[in-house]
Design a protein around this motif. Structure first.
Motif, PDB file in Angstrom:
ATOM      1  N   ALA A 101      51.263   9.208 109.113  1.00 21.13           N
ATOM      2  CA  ALA A 101      50.429   8.519 108.342  1.00 21.13           C
ATOM      3  C   ALA A 101      50.704   8.258 106.918  1.00 21.13           C
ATOM      4  O   ALA A 101      50.261   7.300 106.179  1.00 21.13           O
ATOM      5  N   THR A 102      51.588   8.925 106.238  1.00 15.97           N
ATOM      6  CA  THR A 102      52.133   8.724 104.973  1.00 15.97           C
ATOM      7  C   THR A 102      52.789   7.420 104.994  1.00 15.97           C
ATOM      8  O   THR A 102      52.656   6.514 104.008  1.00 15.97           O
ATOM      9  N   VAL A 103      53.846   7.246 105.882  1.00 17.21           N
ATOM     10  CA  VAL A 103      54.487   5.906 105.838  1.00 17.21           C
ATOM     11  C   VAL A 103      53.619   4.733 106.127  1.00 17.21           C
ATOM     12  O   VAL A 103      53.557   3.868 105.510  1.00 17.21           O
ATOM     13  N   VAL A 104      52.377   4.825 106.999  1.00 20.02           N
ATOM     14  CA  VAL A 104      51.516   3.806 107.389  1.00 20.02           C
ATOM     15  C   VAL A 104      50.850   3.424 106.111  1.00 20.02           C
ATOM     16  O   VAL A 104      50.651   2.312 105.726  1.00 20.02           O
ATOM     17  N   GLU A 144      38.294  13.099 106.478  1.00 25.41           N
ATOM     18  CA  GLU A 144      39.212  12.576 107.429  1.00 25.41           C
ATOM     19  C   GLU A 144      38.513  12.631 108.973  1.00 25.41           C
ATOM     20  O   GLU A 144      38.507  12.152 110.046  1.00 25.41           O
ATOM     21  N   PHE A 145      37.961  13.791 108.811  1.00 24.13           N
ATOM     22  CA  PHE A 145      37.249  14.272 110.388  1.00 24.13           C
ATOM     23  C   PHE A 145      36.062  13.289 110.727  1.00 24.13           C
ATOM     24  O   PHE A 145      36.188  13.136 112.175  1.00 24.13           O
ATOM     25  N   LEU A 146      35.460  12.737 109.901  1.00 27.30           N
ATOM     26  CA  LEU A 146      34.537  11.520 110.442  1.00 27.30           C
ATOM     27  C   LEU A 146      35.283  10.347 110.898  1.00 27.30           C
ATOM     28  O   LEU A 146      34.525   9.901 111.648  1.00 27.30           O
ATOM     29  N   TYR A 147      35.967  10.083 110.162  1.00 28.23           N
ATOM     30  CA  TYR A 147      37.003   8.973 110.516  1.00 28.23           C
ATOM     31  C   TYR A 147      37.607   9.150 112.156  1.00 28.23           C
ATOM     32  O   TYR A 147      37.262   8.214 112.902  1.00 28.23           O
ATOM     33  N   ALA A 148      37.875  10.636 112.211  1.00 29.60           N
ATOM     34  CA  ALA A 148      38.283  10.977 113.546  1.00 29.60           C
ATOM     35  C   ALA A 148      37.423  10.864 114.498  1.00 29.60           C
ATOM     36  O   ALA A 148      37.586  10.223 115.810  1.00 29.60           O
ATOM     37  N   ILE A 171      51.253   6.253 122.473  1.00 29.67           N
ATOM     38  CA  ILE A 171      49.884   5.799 122.183  1.00 29.67           C
ATOM     39  C   ILE A 171      48.941   6.631 121.849  1.00 29.67           C
ATOM     40  O   ILE A 171      47.924   6.502 121.185  1.00 29.67           O
ATOM     41  N   SER A 172      49.058   7.712 122.133  1.00 33.73           N
ATOM     42  CA  SER A 172      48.079   9.074 121.517  1.00 33.73           C
ATOM     43  C   SER A 172      48.316   9.477 120.179  1.00 33.73           C
ATOM     44  O   SER A 172      47.253  10.158 119.610  1.00 33.73           O
ATOM     45  N   TYR A 173      49.128   8.836 119.534  1.00 35.50           N
ATOM     46  CA  TYR A 173      49.560   9.183 118.021  1.00 35.50           C
ATOM     47  C   TYR A 173      48.545   8.185 117.137  1.00 35.50           C
ATOM     48  O   TYR A 173      48.262   8.282 116.086  1.00 35.50           O
ATOM     49  N   VAL A 174      48.036   7.010 117.798  1.00 36.32           N
ATOM     50  CA  VAL A 174      47.486   5.928 117.076  1.00 36.32           C
ATOM     51  C   VAL A 174      46.274   6.434 116.472  1.00 36.32           C
ATOM     52  O   VAL A 174      46.030   6.330 115.269  1.00 36.32           O
ATOM     53  N   LEU A 175      45.369   7.044 117.082  1.00 33.37           N
ATOM     54  CA  LEU A 175      43.863   7.297 116.493  1.00 33.37           C
ATOM     55  C   LEU A 175      44.245   8.640 115.564  1.00 33.37           C
ATOM     56  O   LEU A 175      43.653   8.816 114.444  1.00 33.37           O
ATOM     57  N   VAL A 177      47.070   9.458 113.760  1.00 29.70           N
ATOM     58  CA  VAL A 177      47.389   8.768 112.338  1.00 29.70           C
ATOM     59  C   VAL A 177      46.448   7.982 111.648  1.00 29.70           C
ATOM     60  O   VAL A 177      46.491   8.043 110.467  1.00 29.70           O
ATOM     61  N   LEU A 178      45.782   6.977 112.217  1.00 33.32           N
ATOM     62  CA  LEU A 178      44.671   6.351 111.821  1.00 33.32           C
ATOM     63  C   LEU A 178      43.780   7.074 110.924  1.00 33.32           C
ATOM     64  O   LEU A 178      43.400   6.757 109.772  1.00 33.32           O
ATOM     65  N   ALA A 179      43.008   8.024 111.511  1.00 33.43           N
ATOM     66  CA  ALA A 179      42.221   8.886 111.130  1.00 33.43           C
ATOM     67  C   ALA A 179      42.689   9.354 109.698  1.00 33.43           C
ATOM     68  O   ALA A 179      41.984   9.611 108.854  1.00 33.43           O
ATOM     69  N   LEU A 180      43.970   9.884 109.552  1.00 31.33           N
ATOM     70  CA  LEU A 180      44.565  10.522 108.538  1.00 31.33           C
ATOM     71  C   LEU A 180      44.999   9.564 107.440  1.00 31.33           C
ATOM     72  O   LEU A 180      44.968   9.830 106.248  1.00 31.33           O
ATOM     73  N   ALA A 181      45.163   8.303 107.696  1.00 30.49           N
ATOM     74  CA  ALA A 181      45.678   7.225 107.008  1.00 30.49           C
ATOM     75  C   ALA A 181      44.741   6.324 106.314  1.00 30.49           C
ATOM     76  O   ALA A 181      44.793   5.716 104.978  1.00 30.49           O
TER      77      ALA A 181
END
Length: 308
Positions: A101-104, A144-148, A171-175, A177-181
C-alpha cells in the motif's frame, strides 16, 4: 541519535504499561472464556492460579515485563499455542499489505500531485483545481474500513472480480491494498502538489523555461527530485500509519494478519496473544519512526542541529 534512542526506550516502556492496563481493564474473565461457561468453579480457580491471574496486578505486570524483555511472549489461553509462533506466522502478511500500500500510494500520488500542480499553475484550470482539492479532501476523511466495506460490496459481491476474504493468491491482495492506499494517495498527492507548485515558482525553473528546456526533462530531472524530500518523509511515516490502520481492514477481509488476530484475542480475553500482538504493532511503529528520524538527521544535519 542518542536523544531519539532515549525517546524510543521511554515510548516502549509506556507501550508495555498501556497494553497491559488496557486488557486488564476490559470486563470479563479470560479463564472462564477459555474453559466455557459450564466449567466447574474448582477448575476455573485452579486454572486462574496456574496462570498467575490471582496475583496482584503490580506483580502480574512485573512478571509480564520480565517475560517480554527475555523474549518470552507466553502461550495462548485459548489454544495453548506459543504467542511467538502466532506473531511469526502472521506478521509477514500484515507487513506485505502495508508495504504494498505504501509503494502504490507513492507511485500514484507523486505523479498525480505533480500533474495537478502543473495543470493549475498560475491559476489556470480552476475546474481541475476544484475537483482535485475537493476529491482528495473527501478521500482523506474516509476511514480505511469504510473503503474496505465499499470495495467488497462493489468488486466482490457485485462484480465478483476479486475474492471477498482470505488470502488466495496474488489477486486477493488487490482489495486490501487498495483499501489501505486510497486515503494515503489523496494525502500525499496534496503534499506533492504543494511541493511541486513551490518548485515551479523558483528561479531555476524560470531560467530552464527561458532556455526552452524540454518539459519532460525539466519536470523529471529537476522538479521531481526537489519535491521528493517532504514526500518521502511522509511516506516513511505513512508506513507506520498503514501498519496500524491495517487492523480493521484485515478484519473486514478476514486477512490472516496480526490485525485480525488481535481483534479475535481481545474478544476472547486471550491476554498473552493480545498483549504480544499489540506490543509488536507498537514496537514496529516506533522502530520505523526512529529510522525515519535517523535517516532525516543524516540527510539534513541542519535540522538535527536546529532541533537540539
Amino acid at each position: 541519535m542518542l536523544r531519539h534512542l532515549v525517546r524510543f526506550v521511554v515510548s516502549l516502556g509506556v507501550l508495555l504499561a498501556a497494553s497491559f492496563a488496557m486488557l486488564h481493564l476490559i470486563p470479563g474473565d479470560p479463564v472462564r472464556a477459555s474453559l466455557g461457561p459450564a466449567a466447574p468453579v474448582e477448575l476455573v480457580q485452579a486454572r486462574t492460579a496456574a496462570l498467575g491471574l490471582d496475583r496482584p496486578l503490580p506483580e502480574q505486570f512485573l512478571t509480564y515485563v520480565g517475560h517480554m524483555l527475555s523474549g518470552d511472549f507466553g502461550t495462548s489461553f485459548i489454544t495453548g499455542e506459543p504467542v511467538a509462533d502466532v506473531i511469526t506466522a502472521r506478521l509477514p502478511n500484515t507487513l506485505a499489505i502495508a508495504l504494498l500500500a505504501t509503494v502504490v500510494s507513492l507511485l500514484v500520488a507523486v505523479p498525480l500531485g505533480m500533474w495537478a500542480a502543473i495543470r493549475t499553475e498560475n491559476g489556470r484550470n480552476r475546474g481541475t483545481d476544484a475537483v482535485f482539492s475537493s476529491g482528495t479532501g473527501a478521500a482523506v476523511a474516509v476511514p480505511e474500513f469504510l473503503y474496505a466495506i465499499g470495495l467488497v460490496l462493489v468488486f466482490s459481491l457485485g462484480l465478483q472480480w476479486f475474492p471477498p476474504a482470505g488470502r488466495e493468491g496474488a489477486i486477493s491482495y488487490v482489495l486490501p491494498v487498495l483499501a489501505l492506499a486510497i486515503g494515503p494517495i489523496a494525502m500525499i498527492s496534496r503534499i506533492s502538489r504543494v511541493e511541486t507548485a513551490r518548485e515551479l515558482g523558483t528561479d531555476y525553473v524560470r531560467l530552464a523555461r527561458a532556455k526552452r528546456l524540454p518539459a519532460g526533462r525539466l519536470y523529471l530531472r529537476h522538479v521531481l527530485p526537489n519535491t521528493l524530500t517532504a514526500t518521502l518523509t511522509i511516506g516513511g511515516l505513512l508506513l507506520t500509519a498503514l501498519i496500524a490502520g491495517s487492523l480493521l481492514v484485515e478484519y473486514v477481509f478476514a486477512w490472516p494478519g496480526l490485525g485480525l488476530k488481535v481483534v479475535e484475542s481481545i474478544t476472547q480475553k486471550d491476554y498473552p496473544v493480545a498483549q504480544g500482538v499489540i506490543l509488536v504493532y507498537g514496537a514496529t511503529v516506533l522502530i520505523v519512526n526512529l529510522l525515519v528520524d535517523l535517516v532525516l538527521g543524516v540527510l539534513d544535519p541542519t535540522s538535527a542541529i536546529k532541533e537540539s
